[in-house]
Write an enzyme that holds these catalytic residues in place. Structure first.
Site, short mmCIF file in Angstrom:
data_model
loop_
_atom_site.label_atom_id
_atom_site.label_comp_id
_atom_site.label_asym_id
_atom_site.label_seq_id
_atom_site.Cartn_x
_atom_site.Cartn_y
_atom_site.Cartn_z
N LYS A 36 74.29 75.03 45.23
CA LYS A 36 74.03 74.51 46.59
C LYS A 36 72.53 74.27 46.77
O LYS A 36 71.72 74.72 45.95
CB LYS A 36 74.56 75.51 47.62
CG LYS A 36 73.97 76.89 47.49
CD LYS A 36 74.78 77.89 48.29
CE LYS A 36 74.23 79.28 48.06
NZ LYS A 36 74.22 80.12 49.22
N TYR A 271 40.14 72.68 55.95
CA TYR A 271 40.34 72.90 57.39
C TYR A 271 39.92 74.30 57.79
O TYR A 271 40.20 75.27 57.08
CB TYR A 271 41.82 72.76 57.75
CG TYR A 271 42.35 71.36 57.84
CD1 TYR A 271 41.93 70.50 58.85
CD2 TYR A 271 43.31 70.91 56.94
CE1 TYR A 271 42.45 69.21 58.94
CE2 TYR A 271 43.83 69.63 57.03
CZ TYR A 271 43.39 68.78 58.03
OH TYR A 271 43.91 67.53 58.12
#
Ligand SMILES: Cc1ncc(COP(=O)(O)O)c(C=O)c1O
Length: 384
Positions: A36, A271
């Protein structure tokens, strides 16, 4: 286009891991690896050929869409769909989904005779059998029939025309914990139910319990089939001392430096200016960021491996400054002769490396599953 970042999926590692699992469970037990979520992020299309080649008997997915994808990719063997797909939708949609499941021969998990009834009617309309699996909640508390009601409901489902009960199963909540008391209690509850169903002659093809951790730590839970996910990809989430020596991570995420720049001392990087160079520094740029699942919380707290080039050895270089959406900066000052285009390994397939999946998971206070599942679509998966 040459991809900026590649996840190399090592099929030899998957083969080895499946071998390790088969050695633990023995020849009479079938495998149903969980594929999955795009094979836990590794790429269903890349992983599937190895499973086909190795004669893996069936695979497990989360929903019908994933089951249908498997058929499109050429998987012709049984499919277990592990989450409910029929409950809580309107009658028209239930009818449609039931028909899709029967047509594609995906065994969907049912938790009531009503859901099985939808599949039975679809089977009769389509003149095909409806394979189903029934989930029993022995202590996970997420889904399934409670043990007290299970025997009666399973017998009802077995009596429905066209329905074949491929499996009755349960899922363990804590097979990864050092103490297996709860896992053993779940197993006992499940075995008592199996005994009741067998005594009543209810036709059930297989009983199954074991996820990866139970494959390696709870042999009594192997029964007819095992459902390993994490270990097939080569990761471990249990007590470190129990880590099997014969499983190996199957993925290496690699790239190349896209810039190498010299910055003066006292210069901010990234940043928020969370890293200021203490000396003249060589700062490299790696084209991966949190937009690819390389988590921002690793800012100033991870290493990337600079692969050997021009006689320079393999070195770990620190991630410095904030990880941004598409870029990560690394400090190359002590790495020697480094140039744009030099190869780097962002996630290593060596389970002892500081940048392997399990180490990153530990650093982030999460589980290996989350690290691999979150690797984004910009990272190209290739089977090698
Ligand atoms: C029902 C069920 N079985 C098996 C697995 C595989 O578990 P693991 O990856 O821990 O082996 C999962 C994964 O979440 C699952 O939901």
């Amino acid at each position: 286009m040459i991809p900026l970042v590649t996840a190399e999926i090592r099929l030899a590692a998957i083969r080895g891991n499946i071998g390790a699992i088969r050695r633990r469970v023995g020849p009479g037990v079938q495998l149903c690896p969980a594929v999955k979520a795009n094979a836990y992020g590794h790429g269903l299309a890349q992983v599937l050929p190895a499973l086909i080649e190795l004669g893996v008997e069936r695979v497990g997915v989360a929903n019908l869409i994933e089951g249908l994808d498997l058929r499109r990719l050429g998987w012709h063997r049984p499919i277990l769909c592990m989450a409910p797909v029929l409950a809580e939708v309107d009658e028209h949609e239930r009818r449609e989904r039931a028909e899709q499941a029967v047509l594609a021969q995906v065994s969907v998990t049912v938790m009531s005779a009503e859901e099985a009834g939808d599949l039975s009617r679809a089977a009769q309309r389509l003149h095909k059998a409806a394979p189903v699996e029934i989930k029993v909640d022995t202590g996970m508390g997420r889904m399934g029939l409670l043990p007290e009601e299970a025997a009666v409901t399973i017998a009802e489902v077995a009596a429905l025309p066209g329905v074949v009960i491929e499996g009755v199963y349960t899922h363990l909540a804590s097979a990864d914990e050092p103490d297996l008391t709860h896992a053993n209690r779940q197993l006992e509850t499940f075995l008592a139910l199996r005994e009741r169903l067998t005594a009543k002659g209810v036709p059930v093809r297989q009983y199954h319990v074991a996820n990866s951790l139970a494959v390696f730590r709870l042999p009594a839970g192997h029964l007819d089939r095992v459902r390993p996910g994490l270990s097939m990809y080569g990761y471990w989430d249990g007590p470190p001392e129990d880590r099997p020596a014969d499983i190996r991570p199957c993925m290496r995420v690699v790239s190349r430096l896209t810039a190498v720049r010299r910055l003066p001392a006292g210069h901010a990087v990234g940043y928020g200016r969370t890293f200021i160079t203490k000396r003249e520094s060589l700062i490299g740029l790696v084209p991966i960021g949190y937009g690819d699942g390389y988590r921002r919380r690793l800012s100033n707290d991870a290493v990337i491996t600079l692969e050997p080039a021009r006689g320079r050895g393999r070195v770990h270089v620190p991630v410095v400054g904030r990880i941004s959406m598409d870029q990560t900066t690394v400090d190359l000052t002590d790495a020697g002769d480094v140039r744009v285009g030099d190869p780097v390994t962002i996630i290593d397939d060596d389970p002892a490396a500081p940048n392997c999946v399990e180490a990153l998971a530990r650093k982030l206070g999460t589980i290996p599953y989350e690290i691999t599942c979150l690797i984004g679509p910009r990272v190209e998966r290739i089977g090698v």
